[in-house]
Scaffold this active site. Sequence first.
Site, mmCIF file in Angstrom:
data_model
loop_
_atom_site.group_PDB
_atom_site.id
_atom_site.type_symbol
_atom_site.label_atom_id
_atom_site.label_comp_id
_atom_site.label_asym_id
_atom_site.label_seq_id
_atom_site.Cartn_x
_atom_site.Cartn_y
_atom_site.Cartn_z
ATOM 1 N N LYS A 21 0.848 -1.197 0.000
ATOM 2 C CA LYS A 21 0.000 0.000 0.000
ATOM 3 C C LYS A 21 0.883 1.246 0.000
ATOM 4 O O LYS A 21 1.952 1.234 0.618
ATOM 5 C CB LYS A 21 -0.854 0.038 1.279
ATOM 6 N N ARG B 224 -10.335 -11.322 0.989
ATOM 7 C CA ARG B 224 -11.186 -12.309 0.310
ATOM 8 C C ARG B 224 -10.518 -13.684 0.288
ATOM 9 O O ARG B 224 -11.207 -14.698 0.275
ATOM 10 C CB ARG B 224 -11.518 -11.809 -1.110
HETATM 11 N N1 BES Z 1 -8.407 -3.739 3.858
HETATM 12 C C1 BES Z 1 -8.483 -3.277 2.541
HETATM 13 C C2 BES Z 1 -9.779 -2.517 2.236
HETATM 14 C C3 BES Z 1 -9.959 -1.192 2.917
HETATM 15 C C4 BES Z 1 -9.510 -0.034 2.318
HETATM 16 C C5 BES Z 1 -10.631 -1.110 4.106
HETATM 17 C C6 BES Z 1 -9.724 1.179 2.937
HETATM 18 C C7 BES Z 1 -10.843 0.117 4.725
HETATM 19 C C8 BES Z 1 -10.391 1.245 4.125
HETATM 20 C C9 BES Z 1 -8.407 -4.460 1.560
HETATM 21 O O1 BES Z 1 -7.650 -5.535 1.977
HETATM 22 C C10 BES Z 1 -7.792 -3.938 0.306
HETATM 23 O O2 BES Z 1 -6.681 -3.510 0.372
HETATM 24 N N2 BES Z 1 -8.545 -3.953 -0.774
HETATM 25 C C11 BES Z 1 -8.093 -3.439 -2.022
HETATM 26 C C12 BES Z 1 -8.584 -4.353 -3.110
HETATM 27 C C13 BES Z 1 -7.950 -4.113 -4.441
HETATM 28 C C14 BES Z 1 -6.497 -4.507 -4.407
HETATM 29 C C15 BES Z 1 -8.699 -4.916 -5.482
HETATM 30 C C16 BES Z 1 -8.676 -2.047 -2.197
HETATM 31 O O3 BES Z 1 -9.783 -1.796 -1.751
HETATM 32 O O4 BES Z 1 -7.986 -1.193 -2.751
HETATM 33 ZN ZN ZN Z 2 -5.593 -5.363 1.488
#
Ligand code: BES
Ligand code: ZN
Length: 485
Positions: free
Chosen positions: A259, A333
Amino acid sequence: MNFELTISPINEIDSSLELILIVKKNLKHDFVQNKKLLKKAGFKAGQDETCLLVEKNKLYVGLESINDENLRTAMAKAIQALNNTQFKSLKVATYMESEKTYHNIRAMVEGMLLGQYTFDRYKSKKSQQKLKEIVFSLEEYSAFEVDMEEAASAIEMGQITADATNFTRDIVNTTPEDCYPKTLADIAEGLADESELNCNILKVKELREEKMETLLAVARASRHKPRVIHLSHKPKDAKVVVSLIGKGLTYDTGGLSLKPSTSMVSMKLDKSGGAAVLGIMKAIAEMNLPIEVHGFVGAVENMIGGDAYKPDDVLVAKNGKTIEVRNTDAEGRLVLADVLGYAQQEVKADYMFDFATLTGASVVAVGHYTSSIMGNGKKPKKLVIDAAKASGELASILDFNKHLGKCLKSNIADISNISNTPYGGAITAGMFLDEFIDKENKKKWAHIDIAGPAYVEHAWGENPIGGSGAGVRMMLRLLEKLASN
Ligand code: BES
Ligand code: ZN
Ligand code: ZN
C-alpha cells in the site's frame, strides 16, 4: 455506568443534575422553565445542541423530534457535554414516541454509553468521567403509560448492546503491536471462560490439516502466526442456527503489492470484521438468546518479506478452487474464502453473515458511514437492512450482476483475486466470496462490507473518532428478531 429505574416523579429523585430534552418546536412553550437563561446562552434546541445551566443543576438538550435516532445522538451529546464536570449522577425522564417505549428507552441508553466511550489506552493522562449513575423516571413528561418491566428490559438490552459495541471499538483501536492473531484468540478464549460460550482455536498445524492454504499463504510473511477462532453459543432446542464470519486482518500492509504509505495508516482497522464477531458473541451470551450462533474469525497479519506470498502465485482454497493472485492487497477475500469454507463444513446454518473491511470501493460507493450489503438471497439481505435501520446503523444493498462477475476470470486458474476493471470493486469482491459459498447455502448468506463505517477519523453521530463497532448493533437486532420469531 449504573442505571436505575423508578416511578418516583423527577422532582423527588435525589440527584445532582437533571437532563431535560426540548423538542425544538416546544422551546417557547409554557412548561419550559429557565427560558430567559436559555435565551441568554443562545440555546435554540436544535438537534444535539446542549446547554448546561450549572447553577440550576440542569442540562438542556435539543431534539428535532422524538424518534430513536434523534434520542440516541442527543443522549450521546448530553453525556459528552458533561466531560470534565464534577456531576456524579444524572436524572432523566422518559421521552416517548407513541407506543415505542421499549425502543425509545433502549436508544437513550445506547446513546449515553456509546457517547461516553473514549479510548485512552495509549494516553499518559486517562480521561476521567465522574458521572457514574443515571436515574430514569417513568413518571413525568411521558403522555404514555410506561410498563416498568418493558423499560427495565430496554435498559438491560441497551447496556449489553452498547457494552459489546464499545468492546469491539477497543479491539479495533488497539495497535497491531498489541493486537495480533494470538491476541484475538486470547480475547475469544477469555470470553469463553467468562460465559457459556465454547471456543476452539485452530493454529498452523490444524489449519494445514484443514487445507486452509489460501489463509496460510496470506499469513506466511508475518512473525505472528495465524489463528482461526470458532466461538459458539448453543442453547438447548434452538430454533435457528446462524454462522457469523469475520475478517480479522490485524494489520494489512498490502503485502508485496504494498500500500502507499498514506493508505497504510489506519490499517489496524482491518480486524474490524473479526472484532465485530467477537463483540456480537459476547452480547449473545449475555442476552442468552434461544438461538444457536457460531462466530468464526480469520485472524491473520498481511506483511512483506522473503517468505511473502506473491502476485502470480496460484493458491488452492479449502473448497478446491484455484485462485490466481494478481494483487496481494486483495487478501481479505483470500482469508475469507477459507474461513467461509471451514464455517460451512463445521456448521449447517440457516443463515450466514460475513463482516469485512473488504474494499476501499465500498467506501467510494456508499460513503464512510454506510455498510454495503450483498448476496444472492433476498431474505438475509432484507433482514440486515431492517435490523440496521432499527439499530441506528446505516446499510445499503449493492446488487450482484453477471457482467461484473465475468471480470474475475483468470487465464491460468479458476478465478483471479482481483477484477480486470477498476470499477464496481465492492461488488466484484462480494462475487469473489460467492465462489466459496456452497450451492445449498447460496440463498442463506449475506456479505457485509463494513470498510466505510468501521473506522472513521472523525466523530459522527454517537460514534467517536476511530473504531465505531460497525456491525455489532445491526447484527444483535437481527439475531434478537430471529430469536423472537
Ligand atoms: N483492507 C483493505 C480494504 C480497505 C480499504 C478497508 C480502505 C478500509 C479502508 C483491503 O484488503 C484492500 O486492500 N482492498 C483493495 C482491493 C484491491 C487490491 C482490489 C482495495 O480496496 O484497494
Ligand atoms: Zn488489502
Ligand atoms: Zn484488508
